[in-house]
Design an enzyme around this catalytic site. Structure first.
Site, mmCIF file in Angstrom:
data_model
loop_
_atom_site.group_PDB
_atom_site.id
_atom_site.type_symbol
_atom_site.label_atom_id
_atom_site.label_comp_id
_atom_site.label_asym_id
_atom_site.label_seq_id
_atom_site.Cartn_x
_atom_site.Cartn_y
_atom_site.Cartn_z
ATOM 1 N N LYS A 137 -5.827 2.907 2.545
ATOM 2 C CA LYS A 137 -6.559 2.447 1.517
ATOM 3 C C LYS A 137 -7.824 3.405 0.956
ATOM 4 C CE LYS A 137 -5.884 -2.210 3.184
ATOM 5 N NZ LYS A 137 -6.491 -3.414 4.192
ATOM 6 N N GLY B 21 -3.591 -14.573 11.471
ATOM 7 C CA GLY B 21 -2.735 -14.103 10.462
ATOM 8 C C GLY B 21 -3.440 -12.828 9.577
ATOM 9 N N GLY C 133 -5.010 -12.639 2.495
ATOM 10 C CA GLY C 133 -5.197 -13.862 2.206
ATOM 11 C C GLY C 133 -4.109 -14.412 1.186
ATOM 12 N N GLU D 227 -1.651 -6.674 10.744
ATOM 13 C CA GLU D 227 -0.326 -6.032 10.157
ATOM 14 C C GLU D 227 0.625 -6.709 11.045
ATOM 15 O OE1 GLU D 227 0.196 -4.291 6.991
ATOM 16 O OE2 GLU D 227 -1.874 -5.248 6.782
ATOM 17 N N LYS E 231 0.783 -1.357 -0.093
ATOM 18 C CA LYS E 231 0.008 0.067 -0.169
ATOM 19 C C LYS E 231 0.918 1.253 0.030
ATOM 20 C CE LYS E 231 -1.888 -2.186 3.566
ATOM 21 N NZ LYS E 231 -2.156 -3.173 3.879
ATOM 22 N N GLU F 277 -3.713 -3.672 -8.012
ATOM 23 C CA GLU F 277 -5.098 -3.920 -7.568
ATOM 24 C C GLU F 277 -5.096 -4.437 -6.038
ATOM 25 O OE1 GLU F 277 -8.408 -4.047 -9.438
ATOM 26 O OE2 GLU F 277 -8.772 -4.289 -7.392
HETATM 27 N N1 HSE Z 1 -3.905 -6.091 8.164
HETATM 28 C C1 HSE Z 1 -4.835 -5.809 6.930
HETATM 29 C C2 HSE Z 1 -6.318 -6.142 7.380
HETATM 30 C C3 HSE Z 1 -4.408 -6.877 5.923
HETATM 31 O O1 HSE Z 1 -6.375 -6.611 8.319
HETATM 32 O O2 HSE Z 1 -7.084 -5.907 6.530
HETATM 33 C C4 HSE Z 1 -4.690 -6.624 4.568
HETATM 34 O O3 HSE Z 1 -4.203 -5.188 4.022
#
Ligand code: HSE
Length: 346
Positions: free
Chosen positions: A229, A211, A326, A214, A130, A154
């Site tokens: 974002k 998982g 993912g 971040e 990002k 994307e």
């Molecule tokens: N840490 C981010 C989330 C991962 O939880 O959406 C994807 O950018």
């Protein structure tokens, strides 16, 4: 034409992409004409490999799975080891750099410098990082344009869910007046679990264990990940050069169980909402927790899912929902950018 790819970074997403390319190579070729080979992999921790005729991906995946490093990749004539990311960009025969390094979210580095180097060498870049898109979109998109190469990103918003390409292509011709979304899976997962009665700390630990978070989860819970974002959506979908610092940002760390209970009684649900909307020629954006009515499509988005609503002048409000992270999903986000580079080269 076969794309020649160099991977910078061979972690979860890089390995996910390599698996997809390996498993689907025949179907991709017969369905879309797409062909690609990975000629280089450079990873700061795992080592690096380069072969101008292409690497054996099964062997590279096996080496990393069994030893954690690329050193166990078998020796063969023409193989070079040990090149760093810049040498890989500048001196391999790759025409497309897939940038998957760990990015410092405050500076966007080293990914911003990787993009600069690649574009100057007239190489395409595809990434799910990002940082460069949120912090240096105007500069880097211009640099790609003047060098006649493509920049794909994307996966930076909602991973493989087409949050950028769908409005740009399928909704083209609309004026999008507002974008609002759940753009962070970690916090959405936490809010869902907290609504079920779990504590903030336990919900965060669970999201980390799965998982979603971040490396530094502050970025998730304080809203910075969603702030990046929505900055990207504003720049790319609304075409307004908003800076990340222009986006007011509050996370979910102050929300209590009592807040959640009160919202429930009022027929509402707390969500971390990122939104940007037009105000004359300008765009205003913010990230913060909002108690939204259950009738809002975003209220039904639970767990780690993401969703975004585009308020279009012709098509009306359109909501897109899907994974925001993912291994396969983000691997796919890279693949679709590569396929589109291939399509435009035909
Ligand atoms: N840490 C981010 C989330 C991962 O939880 O959406 C994807 O950018």
């Amino acid at each position: 034409m076969e794309l020649k790819i160099a991977l910078l970074g061979f972690g979860v997403v890089g390995q996910g992409l390599a698996e997809i390319l390996e498993e689907k190579s025949k179907a991709l070729h017969s369905d879309t004409g797409f062909q690609a080979k990975i000629v280089a992999i450079s990873d700061m921790m795992k080592g690096s490999l380069y072969h101008p005729d292409g690497l054996n991906i099964v062997e590279a995946l096996r080496a990393v799975k069994e030893t954690g490093r690329l050193d166990a990749y078998p020796e063969e004539p023409g193989l070079t080891r040990g090149w760093d990311s810049f040498k890989t960009i500048q001196e391999t025969n790759a025409d497309t750099i897939v940038e998957l390094t760990f990015t410092d979210v405050k500076t966007g580095q080293p990914a911003i410098d990787h993009c600069r180097a690649a574009f100057k060498c007239k190489k395409n870049v595809v990434m799910s990082n990002k940082g460069p898109v949120a912090l240096a979109y105007q500069e880097l998109s211009e640099l790609a344009r003047i060098n006649g190469v493509r920049w794909g990103y994307e996966g930076t918003v909602m991973s493989g869910t087409p949050a950028l390409r769908m409005p740009i292509t399928a909704l083209s011709g609309n004026r999008i007046n507002e974008i609002k979304g759940i753009l962070n899976g970690t916090t959405n997962y936490m809010l869902t679990r907290m609504e079920e009665g779990m504590s903030y700390a336990d919900a965060l630990a669970e999201a980390q264990g799965l998982g979603y978070a971040e490396a530094d989860p502050t970025s998730d819970v304080e809203g910075y990940d969603a702030q990046y974002k929505i900055t990207i959506l504003s720049n790319i979908v609304m075409n307004v050069p908003l800076e990340r610092e222009d986006v007011a940002c509050e996370g979910i760390s102050k929300l209590t169980r009592e807040d959640m209970e009160r919202a429930k009684q009022e027929g509402k649900r707390w969500k971390l909402i990122a939104r940007c909307w037009r105000d004359g020629e300008e765009v205003i954006a913010k990230v913060g927790p909002e108690a939204i009515p259950l009738s809002d499509p975003l209220a039904g988005v639970g767990g780690a899912l993401n969703a975004v609503t585009y308020d279009c002048d012709l098509a009306g409000p359109i909501t897109l929902m899907g994974a925001g992270a993912g291994r396969k999903e983000t691997g796919f986000s890279i693949l679709i950018d590569l396929i589109n580079i291939h399509r435009n080269q035909l």
